[in-house]
Write an enzyme that holds these catalytic residues in place. Structure first.
Site, PDB file in Angstrom:
ATOM      1  N   HIS A 200     104.056  23.121  37.421  1.00 26.33           N
ATOM      2  CA  HIS A 200     103.642  21.571  38.426  1.00 26.33           C
ATOM      3  C   HIS A 200     104.183  21.986  40.363  1.00 26.33           C
ATOM      4  CE1 HIS A 200     102.856  19.216  34.608  1.00 26.33           C
ATOM      5  NE2 HIS A 200     102.614  18.568  35.569  1.00 26.33           N
ATOM      6  N   ARG A 307      91.079  26.974  34.069  1.00 19.24           N
ATOM      7  CA  ARG A 307      92.060  26.548  33.442  1.00 19.24           C
ATOM      8  C   ARG A 307      92.761  25.534  32.595  1.00 19.24           C
ATOM      9  NH1 ARG A 307      94.595  30.060  37.547  1.00 19.24           N
ATOM     10  NH2 ARG A 307      95.646  32.562  36.734  1.00 19.24           N
ATOM     11  N   ARG A 343      88.103  28.750  30.029  1.00 19.85           N
ATOM     12  CA  ARG A 343      88.756  30.052  28.822  1.00 19.85           C
ATOM     13  C   ARG A 343      89.688  28.745  28.270  1.00 19.85           C
ATOM     14  NH1 ARG A 343      94.129  32.027  31.648  1.00 19.85           N
ATOM     15  NH2 ARG A 343      95.124  30.344  31.551  1.00 19.85           N
ATOM     16  N   GLU A 442      93.604  41.541  28.777  1.00 17.61           N
ATOM     17  CA  GLU A 442      95.090  41.221  29.092  1.00 17.61           C
ATOM     18  C   GLU A 442      96.034  41.763  28.220  1.00 17.61           C
ATOM     19  OE1 GLU A 442      95.559  37.359  30.165  1.00 17.61           O
ATOM     20  OE2 GLU A 442      94.801  36.167  28.201  1.00 17.61           O
ATOM     21  N   ASN A 465      96.881  39.907  35.869  1.00 10.04           N
ATOM     22  CA  ASN A 465      98.576  38.687  35.688  1.00 10.04           C
ATOM     23  C   ASN A 465      99.089  39.236  34.438  1.00 10.04           C
ATOM     24  OD1 ASN A 465      97.562  37.531  37.701  1.00 10.04           O
ATOM     25  ND2 ASN A 465      97.497  35.353  36.957  1.00 10.04           N
ATOM     26  N   ASP A 466      98.626  38.971  33.284  1.00 12.47           N
ATOM     27  CA  ASP A 466      99.194  39.667  31.977  1.00 12.47           C
ATOM     28  C   ASP A 466      98.803  40.909  31.597  1.00 12.47           C
ATOM     29  OD1 ASP A 466     100.426  36.945  31.270  1.00 12.47           O
ATOM     30  OD2 ASP A 466      98.215  36.492  30.327  1.00 12.47           O
ATOM     31  N   ARG A 476     106.384  38.355  33.776  1.00 11.70           N
ATOM     32  CA  ARG A 476     105.828  38.072  35.022  1.00 11.70           C
ATOM     33  C   ARG A 476     106.847  37.048  35.670  1.00 11.70           C
ATOM     34  NH1 ARG A 476     100.315  35.477  33.307  1.00 11.70           N
ATOM     35  NH2 ARG A 476     100.262  34.082  34.828  1.00 11.70           N
ATOM     36  N   CYS A 513      89.971  38.100  37.087  1.00 11.85           N
ATOM     37  CA  CYS A 513      90.628  36.915  37.914  1.00 11.85           C
ATOM     38  C   CYS A 513      91.927  36.448  37.759  1.00 11.85           C
ATOM     39  CB  CYS A 513      89.957  35.977  36.867  1.00 11.85           C
ATOM     40  SG  CYS A 513      90.919  35.965  35.375  1.00 11.85           S
TER      41      CYS A 513
HETATM   42  C1  PEP Z   1      95.776  36.450  33.742  1.00 12.84           C
HETATM   43  O1  PEP Z   1      96.861  36.984  33.320  1.00 12.84           O
HETATM   44  O2  PEP Z   1      96.133  37.421  35.032  1.00 12.84           O
HETATM   45  C2  PEP Z   1      95.184  35.823  34.023  1.00 12.84           C
HETATM   46  C3  PEP Z   1      94.400  35.401  34.247  1.00 12.84           C
HETATM   47  O3  PEP Z   1      95.348  34.523  33.367  1.00 12.84           O
HETATM   48  P1  PEP Z   1      96.715  33.559  33.440  1.00 12.84           P
HETATM   49  O4  PEP Z   1      97.510  33.688  34.551  1.00 12.84           O
HETATM   50  O5  PEP Z   1      95.858  31.837  33.338  1.00 12.84           O
HETATM   51  O6  PEP Z   1      98.212  34.070  32.007  1.00 12.84           O
HETATM   52 MG    MG Z   2      96.809  35.303  31.338  1.00 16.19          MG
END
Ligand code: PEP
Ligand code: MG
Length: 589
Positions: A200, A307, A343, A442, A465-466, A476, A513
């Site tokens: 947060h 998100r 999403r 992802e 990211n994932d 991560r 993204c």
């Molecule tokens: C990602 O995984 O790259 C993504 C955009 O989703 P989040 O960061 O919300 O897992």
């Molecule tokens: Mg993700």
């Protein structure tokens, strides 16, 4: 500087919101107050204690109602008001209120001591539960108990709302009630022991553009109130009581940062177009509705990732179909005619706790997360899908499922989507029947079978990211393996390239993204791999646009071939750095 203060110590944490700030530390102490104990009270005193307790509860209710009204007046924090509502509800909690009154009578003790005993019992009860959601509710009840205690004793915790001078807030963690009330005029930066990039604290810091560093384990013991601190939210550095020389150095960096940020605003109106006229679509990532204004100001051509899990956080109930409709309608209307990619729920995993009542898992990143959780709770999933579908008549909405691992899983989710449509038809609620459905790539298996998936989906959005987390098997959120978190790793570049090629052959859209899309040092690599759509946070749009406008698209193909030849990340990085420096002198700082 105070006696016992540390001098010139530099600490490294996680920079979650860029920018540099130098100021005086204000330590927000951990909650907890000294409680007087009076035992064997006579009955007449007990009645008095019960009255005192009831009055303290009433004062707490009034304080929260005032806070609620204040939040409602503030455009920026309005959507967080349900957090306060949940706290107000807790002031009627039987476990807390009735038990305290019973304890005063039974144990013949003063109100403070009775409340303290009840709070201890609640803590023990919730500590024993394995369910993370329930444990958090325990912490919430403690926050409320603490407020009543302060009103009984007459002491007030130093609060973020009471801050009347410019400070850098230092705290172990910030309660949701604190973070939603931050005043950007007073709180110039903040540093916390706890939190990650998606806490947060981090989310609010980014959306308010307050420099912040989190994950600094020893900060509370090393700092004293009034110490001078430098917070560099870009690099994640915090310096305690710096020398004049270090201050001058950071002042210089700060000036550079400001003038760079200011100069970027010249790019707001300009298109994201390469020197040789190739148009790149830069879109925005949104968590809260108040981020949309800045995104459109910066020239975002749509929302590439909304998100929606933030709609589920900080509350004890679940969002209704109407709430989904209202939130999605607001985004789509503001962004139209550009697309809004919504999403569906991505709760679970290492990012957020779920309010769907599932227990904490041993390996949450690979557990019941995102689409898996939705398929376990199709009722919750369908409610969201119906709300989004209904919003589709107000703008250009597309839907995207997270964490899809293969065709069967996608088709399963699509079945729920079709059911949602049928229900809406029966209920005579309008929606756009042609809403496109795409997926996030992802999970490595989705990248591997992307050709099969491309036959069923309208678009791919690569969640780097994932994808990186699962490709390289690195958590991560774990600082010990953070050194392996390399977006320019050859394995990730090859995986992305494979997905782009599949999408191009199938004639479907593909974008990125993940955070990588908003990292200017990765822009050239992403364009070189063939991407023409990127989605990122508001701050990143201008930085990336500046790079895009300095690129010659005709050079990208050979560059893409070259970077795919390298076997290590550092080779890719040095090659990209060299190419960037030689091409855009003066573009980067
Ligand atoms: C990602 O995984 O790259 C993504 C955009 O989703 P989040 O960061 O919300 O897992
Ligand atoms: Mg993700």
């Amino acid at each position: 500087m105070k006696t016992g203060s540390c001098v010139g110590i530099t600490l490294k944490g996680i920079g979650v919101s860029p920018g540099i700030v130098i100021g005086k530390a204000l330590i927000i102490p951990e909650e907890g107050v000294e409680v007087p104990a009076f035992c064997h009270l006579e009955d007449s005193f007990l009645l008095h204690e019960i009255e005192r307790f009831k009055r303290a509860v009433k004062i707490s209710q009034e304080q929260l109602q005032r806070l609620r009204a204040k939040i409602l007046q503030n455009k920026k924090g309005r959507e967080h008001v349900h957090i306060i509502d949940a706290y107000i509800m807790m002031l009627y909690d039987e476990m807390l209120i009735e038990d305290t009154i019973k304890t005063i009578k039974r144990e013949k003790v003063n109100a403070e001591w009775a409340l303290k005993m009840v709070l201890r019992g609640i803590r023990e009860f919730f500590d024993k539960t394995e369910d993370e959601y329930l444990r958090e509710r325990g912490a919430d009840i403690e926050h409320i108990g603490d407020r009543i205690l302060r009103n009984l004793i007459g002491k007030r915790r130093d609060k973020i709302t009471d801050i009347d001078e410019e400070v850098i807030v230092v705290a172990k963690d910030l309660a949701p009630t604190d973070t939603v009330q931050l005043s950007k005029d007073k709180v110039k930066g903040f540093v916390t022991v706890m939190g990650g990039r998606t806490s947060h604290t981090a989310i609010v810091a980014r959306s308010m553009e307050i420099p912040a560093v989190v994950g600094l384990e020893n900060i509370m013991t090393l700092l004293r109130n009034g110490d001078t601190v430098i917070v560099d939210g870009t690099s994640g550095t915090v310096v305690i009581n710096p020398s004049m020389e270090v201050i001058r150095e950071y002042e210089w960096h700060k000036k550079q940062f400001f003038s760079y940020e200011k100069s970027l605003h010249n790019y707001s109106e300009l298109p994201a177009e390469t020197i040789d006229g190739k148009r790149i679509r830069l879109m925005g990532n949104v968590e809260f509705l108040n981020e949309i204004g800045q995104l459109t100001d910066h020239g975002a051509e749509g929302i590439g990732l909304y998100r929606t899990e933030f709609l589920y956080l900080g509350r004890t109930d679940l969002p209704t179909e109407e709430e989904h409709l209202s939130a999605c309608k607001k985004v789509a209307e503001r962004v139209s005619p550009h697309p809004t990619i919504i999403r569906t729920l991505d709760l679970g995993g290492d990012k957020f706790t779920s309010n769907l009542g599932y227990e904490k898992e041993v390996n949450p990143a690979m557990g019941l997360r995102a689409i898996r959780l939705c398929m376990k709770r199709p009722d919750v999933f369908k409610t969201q899908l119906k709300g989004i579908l209904r919003a589709s008549v107000f703008g250009n909405i597309k839907i995207m499922f997270p964490m899809i691992s293969g065709v069967a899983e996608f088709l399963g989710a699509l079945k729920v989507f079709e059911e949602a449509k049928s229900e809406l038809r029966r209920e005579k609620k309008p929606f756009d029947p042609d809403v496109e459905v795409g997926i996030m790539i992802e999970v490595p298996s989705a990248a591997i079978v992307a050709d099969h998936l491309a036959k069923h989906v309208a678009f791919f959005s690569i969640g780097t990211n994932d994808l990186l987390q699962y490709c390289l098997a690195i958590d991560r959120g774990n600082e010990h393996v953070d050194y392996l978190y390399e977006p320019l790793h050859p394995a990730l570049l090859r995986t992305i390239k494979g997905v782009i090629d599949v999408a191009n052959r199938a004639g479907i859209d593909v974008s990125v993204c993940g955070e990588m899309a908003g990292d200017p040092s990765c822009t050239m690599a992403l364009l070189a791999l063939g991407l023409k759509q990127l989605s990122m946070n508001a701050l990143a749009i201008l930085r990336v646009k500046k790079i895009v406008r300095s690129i010659r698209y005709s050079d990208m193909m050979s560059l893409g071939e070259k970077i795919l030849e390298f076997s290590t990340t550092s080779e890719v990085e040095s090659y990209i750095n060299y190419e960037m420096k030689s091409r855009f002198e003066g573009v980067l700082i």
